[in-house]
Design a protein around this motif. Structure first.
Motif, PDB file in Angstrom:
ATOM      1  N   GLN A   1       0.854  -1.138   0.173  1.00  0.00           N
ATOM      2  CA  GLN A   1       0.127  -0.139   0.110  1.00  0.00           C
ATOM      3  C   GLN A   1       0.862   1.230   0.250  1.00  0.00           C
ATOM      4  O   GLN A   1       0.244   2.370  -0.085  1.00  0.00           O
ATOM      5  CB  GLN A   1      -0.990   0.113   1.231  1.00  0.00           C
ATOM      6  N   ALA A   2       2.299   1.253   0.058  1.00  0.00           N
ATOM      7  CA  ALA A   2       3.201   2.284   0.255  1.00  0.00           C
ATOM      8  C   ALA A   2       2.980   2.777  -1.264  1.00  0.00           C
ATOM      9  O   ALA A   2       3.080   2.333  -2.369  1.00  0.00           O
ATOM     10  CB  ALA A   2       4.407   2.003   0.619  1.00  0.00           C
ATOM     11  N   SER A   3       3.462   4.241  -1.228  1.00  0.00           N
ATOM     12  CA  SER A   3       3.582   4.872  -2.573  1.00  0.00           C
ATOM     13  C   SER A   3       4.962   4.703  -3.213  1.00  0.00           C
ATOM     14  O   SER A   3       5.965   4.767  -2.364  1.00  0.00           O
ATOM     15  CB  SER A   3       3.507   6.398  -2.311  1.00  0.00           C
ATOM     16  N   ASP A   4       4.655   4.363  -4.448  1.00  0.00           N
ATOM     17  CA  ASP A   4       6.126   3.927  -5.130  1.00  0.00           C
ATOM     18  C   ASP A   4       7.164   5.083  -5.089  1.00  0.00           C
ATOM     19  O   ASP A   4       8.402   5.037  -4.981  1.00  0.00           O
ATOM     20  CB  ASP A   4       5.881   3.807  -6.728  1.00  0.00           C
ATOM     21  N   THR A   5       6.681   6.466  -5.224  1.00  0.00           N
ATOM     22  CA  THR A   5       7.405   7.547  -5.309  1.00  0.00           C
ATOM     23  C   THR A   5       8.338   7.950  -3.896  1.00  0.00           C
ATOM     24  O   THR A   5       9.456   8.176  -3.809  1.00  0.00           O
ATOM     25  CB  THR A   5       6.784   8.834  -5.724  1.00  0.00           C
ATOM     26  N   VAL A   6       7.332   7.740  -3.137  1.00  0.00           N
ATOM     27  CA  VAL A   6       7.948   8.119  -1.463  1.00  0.00           C
ATOM     28  C   VAL A   6       9.049   6.887  -1.146  1.00  0.00           C
ATOM     29  O   VAL A   6       9.976   7.069  -0.884  1.00  0.00           O
ATOM     30  CB  VAL A   6       6.930   8.016  -0.480  1.00  0.00           C
ATOM     31  N   GLU A   7       8.630   5.809  -1.515  1.00  0.00           N
ATOM     32  CA  GLU A   7       9.788   4.466  -1.037  1.00  0.00           C
ATOM     33  C   GLU A   7      10.755   4.567  -2.201  1.00  0.00           C
ATOM     34  O   GLU A   7      12.056   4.172  -1.705  1.00  0.00           O
ATOM     35  CB  GLU A   7       8.986   3.224  -1.136  1.00  0.00           C
ATOM     36  N   GLY A   8      10.620   5.035  -3.437  1.00  0.00           N
ATOM     37  CA  GLY A   8      11.813   4.985  -4.379  1.00  0.00           C
ATOM     38  C   GLY A   8      12.657   6.223  -3.868  1.00  0.00           C
ATOM     39  O   GLY A   8      13.889   6.057  -3.961  1.00  0.00           O
ATOM     40  N   ARG A   9      12.050   7.290  -3.431  1.00  0.00           N
ATOM     41  CA  ARG A   9      13.351   8.420  -2.961  1.00  0.00           C
ATOM     42  C   ARG A   9      13.873   7.987  -1.810  1.00  0.00           C
ATOM     43  O   ARG A   9      15.258   8.127  -1.599  1.00  0.00           O
ATOM     44  CB  ARG A   9      12.355   9.472  -2.378  1.00  0.00           C
ATOM     45  N   LYS A  10      13.317   7.134  -0.857  1.00  0.00           N
ATOM     46  CA  LYS A  10      14.398   6.541   0.214  1.00  0.00           C
ATOM     47  C   LYS A  10      15.346   5.842  -0.178  1.00  0.00           C
ATOM     48  O   LYS A  10      16.034   5.611   0.371  1.00  0.00           O
ATOM     49  CB  LYS A  10      13.163   5.568   1.290  1.00  0.00           C
ATOM     50  N   LEU A  11      14.866   4.773  -0.999  1.00  0.00           N
ATOM     51  CA  LEU A  11      16.067   3.940  -1.631  1.00  0.00           C
ATOM     52  C   LEU A  11      17.059   4.822  -2.430  1.00  0.00           C
ATOM     53  O   LEU A  11      18.194   4.323  -2.323  1.00  0.00           O
ATOM     54  CB  LEU A  11      15.301   3.081  -2.625  1.00  0.00           C
ATOM     55  N   LEU A  12      16.849   5.709  -3.243  1.00  0.00           N
ATOM     56  CA  LEU A  12      17.848   6.687  -3.723  1.00  0.00           C
ATOM     57  C   LEU A  12      18.563   7.258  -2.741  1.00  0.00           C
ATOM     58  O   LEU A  12      19.595   7.684  -2.717  1.00  0.00           O
ATOM     59  CB  LEU A  12      17.020   7.685  -4.862  1.00  0.00           C
ATOM     60  N   GLY A  13      17.805   8.015  -1.702  1.00  0.00           N
ATOM     61  CA  GLY A  13      18.544   8.482  -0.708  1.00  0.00           C
ATOM     62  C   GLY A  13      19.509   7.479   0.220  1.00  0.00           C
ATOM     63  O   GLY A  13      20.708   8.235   0.477  1.00  0.00           O
ATOM     64  N   GLY A  14      19.276   6.454   0.182  1.00  0.00           N
ATOM     65  CA  GLY A  14      20.317   5.764   0.902  1.00  0.00           C
ATOM     66  C   GLY A  14      21.424   5.417  -0.108  1.00  0.00           C
ATOM     67  O   GLY A  14      22.573   4.970   0.415  1.00  0.00           O
ATOM     68  N   ILE A  15      21.467   5.691  -1.251  1.00  0.00           N
ATOM     69  CA  ILE A  15      22.781   5.502  -2.212  1.00  0.00           C
ATOM     70  C   ILE A  15      23.568   6.761  -2.023  1.00  0.00           C
ATOM     71  O   ILE A  15      24.700   6.519  -1.758  1.00  0.00           O
ATOM     72  CB  ILE A  15      22.400   5.158  -3.680  1.00  0.00           C
ATOM     73  N   GLY A  16      23.249   7.761  -1.848  1.00  0.00           N
ATOM     74  CA  GLY A  16      23.597   9.056  -1.902  1.00  0.00           C
ATOM     75  C   GLY A  16      24.560   9.360  -2.912  1.00  0.00           C
ATOM     76  O   GLY A  16      24.258   8.995  -4.079  1.00  0.00           O
ATOM     77  N   PRO A  17      25.416  10.735  -2.914  1.00  0.00           N
ATOM     78  CA  PRO A  17      25.834  10.953  -4.275  1.00  0.00           C
ATOM     79  C   PRO A  17      26.994  10.348  -4.578  1.00  0.00           C
ATOM     80  O   PRO A  17      27.642   9.350  -3.925  1.00  0.00           O
ATOM     81  CB  PRO A  17      26.559  12.448  -3.544  1.00  0.00           C
ATOM     82  N   LEU A  18      27.248  10.050  -5.802  1.00  0.00           N
ATOM     83  CA  LEU A  18      28.167   9.299  -6.564  1.00  0.00           C
ATOM     84  C   LEU A  18      29.250  10.438  -7.044  1.00  0.00           C
ATOM     85  O   LEU A  18      28.920  11.694  -7.405  1.00  0.00           O
ATOM     86  CB  LEU A  18      27.879   8.593  -7.552  1.00  0.00           C
ATOM     87  N   PRO A  19      30.489   9.947  -7.224  1.00  0.00           N
ATOM     88  CA  PRO A  19      31.670  10.919  -7.679  1.00  0.00           C
ATOM     89  C   PRO A  19      31.698  11.236  -9.043  1.00  0.00           C
ATOM     90  O   PRO A  19      32.179  12.421  -9.476  1.00  0.00           O
ATOM     91  CB  PRO A  19      33.070   9.781  -7.410  1.00  0.00           C
TER      92      PRO A  19
END
Length: 142
Positions: free
Chosen positions: A26-44
């Motif tokens: 039931q979770a929103s794809d966009t909200v959960e997708g942002r959390k997953l991307l936030g876990g990766i963080g910036p790349l060089p």
């Protein structure tokens, strides 16, 4: 009431999953997708990030830009201010879809035999390892 789970995955190609997480259905794809991307963080180095049209909102589009990614995602047709995107790069999204298809080739994954999320995620790790080993053994053949 039965809740299903969804898997969100960030993948490099048809063989390599960078990270993934299990979320309630039931979770929103966009909200959960942002959390997953936030876990990766910036790349060089700036890399292309090919995303599905489901992640098309402004906040989700800004997150990859903040991390130095180049987002590749078509705008929705009704969007008032559409942006340009690399159509040739977006066609490569099928590589990621192949990773999902291979994962679903394991009956235990697509039918969700495991009731515990921990056991399901453990088997998903196993499937990704098996697929990587299959690729490595087939790539080394003459």
């Amino acid at each position: 009431m039965i809740w299903t789970s969804k898997i969100h995955m960030v993948a490099a190609d048809a063989r390599t999953a960078i990270t993934f997480a299990l979320y309630p259905g039931q979770a929103s794809d966009t909200v959960e997708g942002r959390k997953l991307l936030g876990g990766i963080g910036p790349l060089p180095a700036p890399l292309h990030l090919v995303m599905d049209r489901a992640y098309e909102d402004n906040e989700t589009l800004q997150l990859p830009l903040d991390f130095g990614f180049i987002p590749v995602m078509p705008p929705r047709p009704q969007r008032p201010e559409p942006w340009p995107y690399d159509k040739a790069m977006y066609r490569r999204r099928n590589e990621i879809e192949r990773l999902f298809r291979k994962r679903k080739g394991f009956r235990r994954i697509f039918s969700r035999f495991d009731k515990l999320d921990l056991v399901f995620l453990a088997f998903l790790h196993f499937v990704l390892i098996v697929e990587a080993l299959r690729y490595l053994t087939s790539a080394n053949r003459p």
